[in-house]
Design a protein around this motif. Structure first.
Motif, PDB file in Angstrom:
ATOM      1  N   GLY A  20       2.719 -15.458   4.852  1.00  0.00           N
ATOM      2  CA  GLY A  20       3.986 -15.630   5.539  1.00  0.00           C
ATOM      3  C   GLY A  20       5.172 -15.694   4.604  1.00  0.00           C
ATOM      4  N   CYS A  21       5.198 -16.704   3.743  1.00  0.00           N
ATOM      5  CA  CYS A  21       6.396 -16.954   2.919  1.00  0.00           C
ATOM      6  C   CYS A  21       6.568 -15.937   1.796  1.00  0.00           C
ATOM      7  CB  CYS A  21       6.323 -18.365   2.335  1.00  0.00           C
ATOM      8  SG  CYS A  21       6.301 -19.663   3.578  1.00  0.00           S
ATOM      9  N   CYS A  24       6.517 -12.209   3.143  1.00  0.00           N
ATOM     10  CA  CYS A  24       7.746 -11.827   3.851  1.00  0.00           C
ATOM     11  C   CYS A  24       8.935 -11.737   2.902  1.00  0.00           C
ATOM     12  CB  CYS A  24       8.038 -12.812   4.973  1.00  0.00           C
ATOM     13  SG  CYS A  24       7.081 -12.473   6.454  1.00  0.00           S
ATOM     14  N   ALA A  27       8.431  -8.364   1.293  1.00  0.00           N
ATOM     15  CA  ALA A  27       8.609  -7.283   2.265  1.00  0.00           C
ATOM     16  C   ALA A  27      10.062  -7.165   2.734  1.00  0.00           C
ATOM     17  CB  ALA A  27       7.684  -7.503   3.462  1.00  0.00           C
ATOM     18  N   THR A  28      10.774  -8.293   2.807  1.00  0.00           N
ATOM     19  CA  THR A  28      12.173  -8.240   3.202  1.00  0.00           C
ATOM     20  C   THR A  28      13.012  -7.532   2.138  1.00  0.00           C
ATOM     21  OG1 THR A  28      11.918 -10.287   4.453  1.00  0.00           O
ATOM     22  CG2 THR A  28      14.157  -9.611   3.938  1.00  0.00           C
ATOM     23  N   TRP A  52       6.502  -5.656   6.847  1.00  0.00           N
ATOM     24  CA  TRP A  52       7.142  -6.946   7.096  1.00  0.00           C
ATOM     25  C   TRP A  52       6.574  -7.591   8.358  1.00  0.00           C
ATOM     26  CZ3 TRP A  52      10.600  -8.625  10.977  1.00  0.00           C
ATOM     27  CH2 TRP A  52      11.178  -9.870  10.736  1.00  0.00           C
ATOM     28  N   GLY A  53       6.397  -6.822   9.418  1.00  0.00           N
ATOM     29  CA  GLY A  53       5.823  -7.351  10.656  1.00  0.00           C
ATOM     30  C   GLY A  53       4.391  -7.827  10.479  1.00  0.00           C
ATOM     31  N   LEU A  55       3.055  -8.953   7.661  1.00  0.00           N
ATOM     32  CA  LEU A  55       3.088 -10.185   6.877  1.00  0.00           C
ATOM     33  C   LEU A  55       3.722 -11.335   7.653  1.00  0.00           C
ATOM     34  CD1 LEU A  55       3.967  -8.606   3.453  1.00  0.00           C
ATOM     35  CD2 LEU A  55       1.806  -9.670   4.105  1.00  0.00           C
ATOM     36  N   LEU A  56       4.586 -11.029   8.594  1.00  0.00           N
ATOM     37  CA  LEU A  56       5.179 -12.062   9.434  1.00  0.00           C
ATOM     38  C   LEU A  56       4.117 -12.769  10.273  1.00  0.00           C
ATOM     39  CD1 LEU A  56       8.039 -13.132   9.989  1.00  0.00           C
ATOM     40  CD2 LEU A  56       8.149 -11.562  11.916  1.00  0.00           C
ATOM     41  N   SER A  57       3.016 -12.088  10.551  1.00  0.00           N
ATOM     42  CA  SER A  57       1.937 -12.727  11.313  1.00  0.00           C
ATOM     43  C   SER A  57       1.277 -13.853  10.518  1.00  0.00           C
ATOM     44  CB  SER A  57       0.891 -11.688  11.723  1.00  0.00           C
ATOM     45  OG  SER A  57       0.174 -11.247  10.585  1.00  0.00           O
ATOM     46  N   TYR A  97      12.603 -17.601   2.438  1.00  0.00           N
ATOM     47  CA  TYR A  97      11.153 -17.444   2.417  1.00  0.00           C
ATOM     48  C   TYR A  97      10.561 -18.043   1.143  1.00  0.00           C
ATOM     49  CZ  TYR A  97      11.143 -14.245   6.415  1.00  0.00           C
ATOM     50  OH  TYR A  97      11.261 -13.685   7.647  1.00  0.00           O
TER      51      TYR A  97
END
Length: 137
Positions: A20-21, A24, A27-28, A52-53, A55-57, A97
């Motif tokens: 997540g952190c 993201c 990826a951002t 990004w989506g 990794l957002l999971s 993040y």
């Protein structure tokens, strides 16, 4: 459903921190800079957004982790703080993040598989029930 088992094996805190952190944050930055590096390519932007989506999971176990750590009367406050942080992360981008990765290092729950000494099931806590219910649906 497979992601649920990754969280159980890898541990909730580590999954949130790394997928997540940290994921993201990277990826951002890639989503911001990747399309510019290849002359504004739509397909590169799409691939970066998909990464990004994905990794957002990594944040999917965070509400259950917060519920298992707090008192039942504080659930509303915990979800309010969670929602505020999610909105700030979208606004502030990678810097938040990275700060969240640092703070996540200190989250510890006895229900987290990373901290169990036995190989049996953990004690039933509200967070476990919420994760199992989310995995079924």
């Amino acid at each position: 459903m497979r992601g649920f088992f990754v969280f159980l094996h890898f541990g909730w805190r580590r999954s949130v921190m790394w997928f997540g952190c940290v994921g993201c944050a990277a990826a951002t930055l890639l989503l911001y800079c990747g399309p510019l590096a290849v002359e504004d390519s739509f397909w590169v932007a799409t691939a970066c957004a998909m990464l990004w989506g994905f990794l957002l999971s990594g944040f999917t176990s965070l509400p259950a982790l917060l519920l298992s750590m707090g008192r039942p009367e504080d659930r509303g406050s915990a979800f309010a703080a969670y929602s505020l942080c999610a909105g700030l992360a979208a606004f502030a981008g990678p810097a938040l993040y990275v700060a969240a990765a640092f703070m996540t290092h200190f989250l510890k729950s006895p229900a987290d598989p990373q901290y169990r000494d036995d190989s049996g099931p953990a004690e039933a806590v509200p967070g476990d029930q919420a994760i199992k219910a989310a995995a079924v649906s």
